[in-house]
Write a protein that holds these residues in place. Structure first.
Motif, mmCIF file in Angstrom:
data_model
loop_
_atom_site.group_PDB
_atom_site.id
_atom_site.type_symbol
_atom_site.label_atom_id
_atom_site.label_comp_id
_atom_site.label_asym_id
_atom_site.label_seq_id
_atom_site.Cartn_x
_atom_site.Cartn_y
_atom_site.Cartn_z
ATOM 1 N N ASN A 316 0.816 -1.210 0.000
ATOM 2 C CA ASN A 316 0.000 0.000 0.000
ATOM 3 C C ASN A 316 0.853 1.265 0.000
ATOM 4 O O ASN A 316 0.536 2.234 0.667
ATOM 5 N N LYS A 318 2.820 4.226 -2.290
ATOM 6 C CA LYS A 318 2.921 4.897 -3.588
ATOM 7 C C LYS A 318 3.948 6.020 -3.470
ATOM 8 O O LYS A 318 3.878 6.843 -2.560
ATOM 9 N N VAL A 320 5.798 9.194 -5.533
ATOM 10 C CA VAL A 320 5.761 10.092 -6.693
ATOM 11 C C VAL A 320 7.050 10.907 -6.674
ATOM 12 O O VAL A 320 7.297 11.677 -5.744
ATOM 13 N N THR A 330 3.042 8.044 -0.108
ATOM 14 C CA THR A 330 1.716 7.817 0.469
ATOM 15 C C THR A 330 1.607 6.355 0.877
ATOM 16 O O THR A 330 1.919 5.460 0.087
ATOM 17 N N ASN A 619 -4.686 6.957 5.456
ATOM 18 C CA ASN A 619 -3.576 7.139 4.533
ATOM 19 C C ASN A 619 -2.566 8.111 5.141
ATOM 20 O O ASN A 619 -2.925 9.228 5.506
ATOM 21 N N LYS A 651 11.705 0.009 -0.868
ATOM 22 C CA LYS A 651 10.702 0.295 -1.894
ATOM 23 C C LYS A 651 11.380 1.006 -3.060
ATOM 24 O O LYS A 651 12.058 2.027 -2.872
ATOM 25 N N PHE A 653 11.589 3.252 -6.480
ATOM 26 C CA PHE A 653 10.851 4.360 -7.083
ATOM 27 C C PHE A 653 11.424 4.644 -8.464
ATOM 28 O O PHE A 653 12.586 4.346 -8.748
#
Length: 751
Positions: A316, A318, A320, A330, A619, A651, A653
């Motif tokens: 979950n 995200k 940017v 997020t 969130n 994570k 990106f």
């Protein structure tokens, strides 16, 4: 006489023919058998005697075959064939000297090695002469030695080689034994080493004598030790049962440390010791008992679990990666007060950014600790009908040390607003705000030891006071007020580890299961949760013990007991009219082992299928100034209230969006003659596009640049001179909101 002159003439003639014979001959080295060495006891000079010599021979004694320094030297006297050389000390041990002779004009002889014996030593002791008594701590230990002579000196050592003497005694006149007192030779069994010195003889060799351990206290059993490893901010506990009053309990971090991390003298049959922190991970402590004059018991290892760690919702997230503006991370499905940390790699201790799942860290007023005269008028409205000054309502917000925070509230009726920082034990560190103004705000940085921010609303006198829209947020500026998402859950009971009180004989088996090993009746554990007055509730639990449920007032008084020591697995009740809390307790009617599984308390008259307490998922949003233009990885952690920071989750990106490279056909270069500027024209563009021209593929120096104007789709860049000969330029475009494109090479002709 003529005969001697003839011989001399012949010798001189030979010397003139063979000149090397003019050098003196080397003296003859002494035979080993002609050298005698006496190695006297310390205090009497040693002697070296060399015989079978000639008058005037010079004898020298050396310590080794190469040194030029002599230990001693002597000359054979007239009428003698031997010499005695005195040397202060050759040494107590056996060894070797080196002796030379120099005769007349001859050169010094070679060195003759001569070994010598050690100085005479005292007779060593026999182990049967020695007796060792290892008394308990507090009483000196005794070493007895018998069958000795008057004047014998006995020395006691801890090892076969250490020079430190731990005890000594001299046999007195008329005696044949000594008794040596030593403060402590050790609680465990071991070995001592003893020597004898008789008269002027050197000290004897050491004789070993073993001794038994002190009488030790019986060791604890692991079942009598319970270790609870709480999360940071709460001291960890070690409960030790089946001890006696006066027993000394010690807890060690390892099986070898000499310093205990906790010590307590028992005053009852069960004692609780505290340690500020055992550590985040699972491990072991080592516990001993010392009873009366007996030695400390052996150490008993007791394992403990790791502190509860937070988890990161893996699917979950995200990211940017913006161009020219802050990047964003997020994370969905977080708890309302989760703290988010973003790290650049898996080892750095400094986060790139920190955020919280909710902007407002303060919950609804119903979750605060309210004065008996206070009540909520809305989710974030608090009214106090005070009967006197100093009537306090407050909430403690878990926070991070060394971070910036902002506070705001609307304060009607001029009540007192206090904001303070607290440490992990909730001791006040500092006051950040104290005011009675109508709309106070404050920004401040927490201390490195801060664990909480406490927000307090207090009456200044009797009367009515109102506060609303209180907010504590992470950051250095006050922003618009937002409500925190409320707790939405069917089961009102938190995990067992978060209950208000757990009896020392209980063990948490899982979030919603505990075991009570009771030594008597009524050994209760309980939790208090906020509740509504005059409301129907139901409960359920799988157990073989007893359940007691009561209504509790805001002042903590028991208003009514609805379920009393019941063996029922479910039931319902209605709270009293003044109820502020429900107390849910599990207990027992006799000694024995009892388990309680899946306790649940819910609104309504019918118990439903068990669910753990749930929190609304929100969130979380974190802004990072720049994670980098190229693609890469970041590391994310979550810290939930009452839990440790989670493991770092990596994570990936994407790179910042790049502008599409120019088409080579869209670029036109005119290399004009000297005196007229050269031009580069680029077509097929969009207003706001930035064109840059470089001399080479790698240089960072821009030769020329231009931004496409409003309504235009082309730009022409003027350059003083590209050069008379043909060459190549490199051109990029940067679209709005994207990073610069790769460089496109464009060859131009000579002037």
């Amino acid at each position: 006489m003529k005969k001697y002159k003839l011989i001399l003439s012949i010798f001189l003639a030979i010397v003139m023919i063979v000149p090397q014979l003019a050098y003196a001959a080397q003296s003859t080295a002494p035979y080993v058998s002609t050298i005698k060495v006496v190695n006297n006891q310390t205090g009497t000079a040693d002697t070296v005697t060399v015989s079978d010599l000639f008058e005037g021979d010079v004898v020298k004694v050396y310590a080794n075959p190469s040194t030029t320094a002599t230990l001693g030297t002597g000359t054979v006297a007239v009428g003698s064939s031997a010499v005695v050389i005195s040397i202060t000390q050759l040494g107590t041990a056996a060894g070797t000297i080196y002796v030379t002779v120099t005769s007349g004009t001859d050169s010094q002889s070679n060195r003759t090695p001569k070994s010598y014996a050690a100085e005479p030593a005292s007779a060593f002791l026999d182990a049967t002469q020695i007796a060792i008594t290892n008394n308990p701590t507090g009483t000196s230990d005794i070493v007895d030695v018998v069958n000795l002579a008057v004047g014998d000196i006995i020395r006691v050592y801890n090892s076969p080689s250490d020079s430190t003497i731990i005890g000594t005694a001299t046999v007195a006149s008329g005696q044949t034994s000594v008794s040596i007192s030593i403060a402590q030779i050790g609680a465990k069994s071991g070995t001592l080493y003893l020597t004898r010195t008789t008269g002027s003889a050197q000290e004897s060799s050491r004789v070993s004598k073993s001794y038994r351990a002190e009488t030790a206290t019986p060791a604890l059993i692991t079942a009598d030790i319970v270790v609870t490893n709480f999360t940071t901010g709460t001291s960890d506990t070690i409960v030790v049962r089946n001890v006696q009053s006066g027993d000394i309990i010690k807890v060690y971090a390892t099986d070898r440390d000499s310093t205990a991390i906790a010590t307590k003298t028992a005053t009852s049959t069960s004692e609780t010791l505290t340690v500020s922190q055992l550590g985040k991970n699972a491990g072991q402590v080592y516990v001993t008992l010392t009873r009366g004059s007996m030695a400390e018991s052996s150490r008993v290892a007791k394992a403990y679990n790791s502190e509860t760690a937070s988890t990161v919702p893996m699917n979950n997230i995200k990211i940017v990666n913006n161009v020219g503006t802050a990047d964003t991370v997020t994370i969905a499905n977080l708890n309302p007060t989760d703290i988010i940390r973003i790290y650049a790699n898996k080892t750095t201790t400094t986060p790139m950014a920190i955020g919280t799942a909710n902007k407002n860290l303060l919950p609804q007023v119903s979750n605060w600790t309210l004065h008996a005269n206070a009540s909520s008028t809305s989710n974030y409205g608090l009214r106090l009908v005070a009967t006197a000054a100093g009537q306090l309502s407050y909430y403690d917000v878990p926070v991070l040390g060394s971070q910036s925070y902002a506070f705001q509230v609307t304060n009607t009726n001029a009540g007192t607003v206090n904001v303070r920082t607290l440490d992990a034990s909730k001791n006040v560190i500092a006051s950040k705000l104290s005011t009675t103004v109508a709309s106070p705000t404050a920004t401040f940085t927490t201390e490195s030891t801060a664990a909480y921010i406490r927000v307090e609303f207090t009456s200044t006198a009797a009367g009515t006071f109102n506060w609303s829209n209180a907010q504590v947020e992470l950051g250095s500026s006050v922003t618009s007020f937002e409500e925190q998402e409320a707790r939405a859950t069917k089961n009102m009971l938190p995990p067992v580890s978060q209950w208000t009180s757990l009896h020392v004989n209980t063990k948490v088996l899982s979030n919603y299961k505990l075991k009570l090993t009771a030594t008597a009746a009524s050994q209760r554990s309980y939790v208090r949760v906020k509740a509504s007055p005059s409301t129907l509730y139901s409960f359920s639990a799988q157990h073989d013990g007893q359940v007691t449920i009561s209504s509790i007032s805001s002042a903590g008084a028991t208003l009514a007991t609805h379920i009393n020591a019941s063996s029922a697995q479910s039931g319902s009740f209605t709270t009293s009219a003044s109820t502020a809390y429900i107390e849910f307790a599990v207990t027992n009617g006799a000694s024995g082992t009892f388990t309680f599984t899946n306790p649940m308390l819910e609104i309504g008259g019918t118990a439903t299928k068990f669910e753990p307490m749930a929190m609304p998922k929100v969130n979380g949003f974190v802004s990072v100034s720049q994670i980098g233009a190229a693609a890469g990885t970041i590391y994310i952690t979550i810290t939930s209230p009452g839990s440790l920071e989670s493991a770092r989750m990596v994570k990936n990106f994407n790179a910042e969006a790049a502008s599409r490279a120019l088409n080579i056909k869209a670029i036109t270069v005119k290399n004009n003659k000297v005196g007229t500027n050269d031009t580069v024209t680029v077509t097929g563009l969009t207003a706001g596009d930035v064109i840059k021209i470089y001399r080479t593929k790698l240089t960072s120096t821009v030769l020329a640049t231009s931004t496409v104007g409003a309504g235009a789709n082309t730009t022409t860049i003027s350059i003083a001179q590209l050069g008379q000969t043909k060459g190549t330029i490199f051109v990029t475009v940067t679209n709005s909101g994207k990073r610069e494109s790769v460089r496109v090479s464009k060859t131009y002709v000579a002037e």
